[in-house]
Design an enzyme around this catalytic site. Structure first.
Site, mmCIF file in Angstrom:
data_model
loop_
_atom_site.group_PDB
_atom_site.id
_atom_site.type_symbol
_atom_site.label_atom_id
_atom_site.label_comp_id
_atom_site.label_asym_id
_atom_site.label_seq_id
_atom_site.Cartn_x
_atom_site.Cartn_y
_atom_site.Cartn_z
ATOM 1 N N LYS A 244 -9.343 2.809 -1.748
ATOM 2 C CA LYS A 244 -9.544 2.240 -0.414
ATOM 3 C C LYS A 244 -10.896 2.683 0.130
ATOM 4 O O LYS A 244 -11.247 3.862 0.068
ATOM 5 C CB LYS A 244 -8.404 2.676 0.503
ATOM 6 C CG LYS A 244 -8.347 1.973 1.845
ATOM 7 C CD LYS A 244 -7.054 2.366 2.567
ATOM 8 C CE LYS A 244 -6.886 1.662 3.893
ATOM 9 N NZ LYS A 244 -5.608 2.043 4.547
ATOM 10 N N CYS B 291 -5.442 -3.001 2.481
ATOM 11 C CA CYS B 291 -5.087 -2.960 3.909
ATOM 12 C C CYS B 291 -6.315 -3.052 4.813
ATOM 13 O O CYS B 291 -6.887 -4.130 4.981
ATOM 14 C CB CYS B 291 -4.251 -1.729 4.216
ATOM 15 S SG CYS B 291 -3.309 -1.865 5.766
ATOM 16 N N GLU C 278 0.837 -1.208 0.000
ATOM 17 C CA GLU C 278 0.000 0.000 0.000
ATOM 18 C C GLU C 278 0.870 1.255 0.000
ATOM 19 O O GLU C 278 1.876 1.333 0.700
ATOM 20 C CB GLU C 278 -0.880 -0.024 1.261
ATOM 21 C CG GLU C 278 -1.719 1.219 1.484
ATOM 22 C CD GLU C 278 -2.418 1.217 2.840
ATOM 23 O OE1 GLU C 278 -3.408 1.945 2.981
ATOM 24 O OE2 GLU C 278 -1.975 0.493 3.756
#
Length: 552
Positions: free
Chosen positions: A113, A149, A45
């Site tokens: 994200k 993540c 990430e």
């Protein structure tokens, strides 16, 4: 239909803001992956920029530069495996934490994200907007889902990817170290695997960034939650993983699993890595520190030598009339054991000058902590002068117990650019020194064996600022103090909570008082290695002026 898919896990160490350097590191791994016949190189990430970028990410010039580097990287790596890499991206008026798939010379997929962490060291809701949940993307005929993540710590993103056709999950991470975190990560990822009946590839960042250590420890899970690959902690690693299509679904071929050490070793390794990278990434090659003959400076000296080698460490003994012969002997012995440069600079002449200068103002007043602090500040001034003259970063050596209670002198022993033991309570400092005496690893640049003299570990701690001074003259015994601090700081317990568990109310109230009134010192303290979820700085943020207290 594709029957086999080869994936390269790039567990790499970025340098914050070094877009060219980080992109070139990906080019190197891409060339290796191409030679290995890989279909896809998976980077962590936010790897192009570095993580955690905090407010740096909000600069428009940086955002534009990231896109330019992504496009150049895609063009340079057109003839070979795809690349997955994280970077910030503007979508309309909003800034997102993005993940990009580079394939065939262009950006073939852009993922955003969805779940933005906003706890402990994370502040992503301050800088990013949440993106819509992504569907899978296709590489070489295979549909891949990528929760970014935090997205993989929740059920919904992975479930959406499975429902929209993903055949396995690839999770890029910028997940910083804290003690015993690996088991927590693994538990969450096993849940995603079992819920969706598909393999999962977890690729984590490694290296130090300011106070945070990224420990890597990337892994691959097959259906049912069985480990198929496990990479080492705190070291860069590149692993080529083959997944095969079966009648039941995709299955990763078994590889040798790296051994993960216990928490004592991981804490020590985290301190070494963060110090090494803090120095290297900010341009420093050498350090110095005051070596008092006490346990804290001994541990910092060992960490420094293991991080950058004895030739790059200078230790200074700054004795006064209160310095014991034992301290002089112990400091000299550990310096010789470690092989560092060692100098003695007595502070008595400077102290005499201060005494004479202040005598008219102090006439008729008894000596107190003022005179003790002057000694500490003389030492701090001398050390900073040496740091300036020789271009060596000064390391400060206060442990978490001292930082919590203010048992440290602002502009004195708190002087310095970094503190590797800042998040380690005193009682754990003792045990860590014992651990280092008994263990040596290939990543340590210092000598093996009993480098810390046993007397440093066993003698009663003292600041040696007045005759026969002991720490326990003004603080509870460290085993009691650290237990109280663990309750107040790490678990947010009240005075009554701790008293109910058997601690003396006066002790607890006094420690709570010291904790709150010394917030101003911690605001001015050097950064240091984060080992827990309640490290002083980004984990635990309290107002300086605060009258709230618990209990009576």
């Amino acid at each position: 239909m594709t029957q086999s898919f080869r994936l390269t896990m790039a567990q790499l160490n970025p340098v914050m803001g070094d877009l060219s350097g980080n992109a070139n590191r990906v080019r190197q791994v891409w060339a290796e992956a191409k030679e290995a016949g890989s279909d896809y190189v998976v980077c962590p990430e936010m790897f192009l920029l570095g993580y955690n970028p905090q407010d740096l990410v909000m600069k428009p010039a940086l955002q534009n530069a990231c896109m330019e580097h992504l496009e150049a990287l895609a063009a340079d790596c057109a003839d070979g495996p795809a690349i997955g890499i994280g970077a910030p991206v503007m979508v309309g008026p909003n800034l997102h934490n993005g993940y990009f798939v580079l394939h065939g010379g262009k950006i073939s997929a852009q993922l955003l994200k969805h779940h933005l962490p906003n706890y402990n060291v994370f502040d992503e809701q301050r800088t990013f907007k949440s993106g819509e949940m992504n569907g899978p993307y296709v590489l070489n005929g295979v549909r891949i889902g990528t929760p970014i993540c935090e997205d993989a710590w929740h059920e919904d993103v992975a479930e959406t990817l499975a429902e929209t056709g993903a055949e396995f999950l690839v999770v890029p991470n910028g997940s910083p170290y804290r003690r015993d975190k690996y088991d927590t990560r693994l538990t969450h990822m096993v849940s995603r695997v079992i819920e969706n009946d598909m393999p999962l590839v977890y690729v984590n960042m490694v290296g130090g960034q300011d106070d945070q250590a990224f420990d890597g420890g990337s892994f691959v899970l097959n259906r049912g939650g069985k480990l198929a690959a496990l990479l080492p902690v705190f070291e860069e690693a590149v692993a080529h993983i083959t997944l095969n299509r079966t009648d039941e679904g995709w299955d990763a071929e078994q590889t040798k699993l790296a051994a993960h050490p216990d928490a004592w070793e991981q804490d020590y390794h985290a301190m070494v890595v963060t110090l090494r990278d803090y120095l290297g990434k900010s341009g420093f090659k050498k350090v110095l520190l005051g070596l008092s003959g006490g346990i804290d400076s001994a541990l910092v000296a060992m960490v420094a030598v293991d991080a950058i080698g004895a030739d790059n460490v200078r230790c200074i003994m700054l004795p006064s009339e209160y310095t014991s012969e034992h301290s002089l002997e112990d400091a000299k012995e550990i310096a010789e054991n470690l092989g560092v440069k060692y100098h003695t600079v007595p502070i008595t002449p400077a102290r005499d000058a201060f005494t004479e200068t202040l005598a008219p103002m102090f006439e008729g007043l008894a000596e107190d902590v003022t005179e003790e602090n002057i000694q500490s500040r003389i030492r701090g001034t001398i050390l900073m002068a040496l740091s300036n003259k020789f271009g060596e970063m000064l390391l400060t050596t206060g442990n978490k117990s001292e930082m919590a209670t203010g048992y440290c002198t602002i502009y004195g022993d708190m002087n310095g650019g970094y503190n590797p033991i800042k998040d380690m309570y005193k009682s754990r400092v003792f045990e860590t020194c014992r651990w280092r005496n008994a263990h040596h690893r290939p990543w340590m640049k210092g000598p093996e064996g009993e480098v810390c003299p046993p007397r440093i570990i066993t003698k009663p701690p003292s600041a040696e600022l007045r005759p026969d001074q002991k720490d326990e003259d003004s603080l509870p015994p460290y085993d009691v103090l650290d237990a109280i601090l663990t309750g107040l700081v790490d678990h947010e317990e009240s005075v009554d909570d701790l008293v109910s568990r058997g601690y003396d109310r006066d002790d607890v109230k006094r420690v709570e008082h010291l904790l709150y009134i010394n917030e101003w010192k911690r605001y001015q303290a050097a950064p240091g290695t984060r080992l827990t979820t309640k490290a002083f700085w980004m984990d635990r943020r309290y107002p300086i002026v605060n009258r709230f207290r618990t209990g009576k």
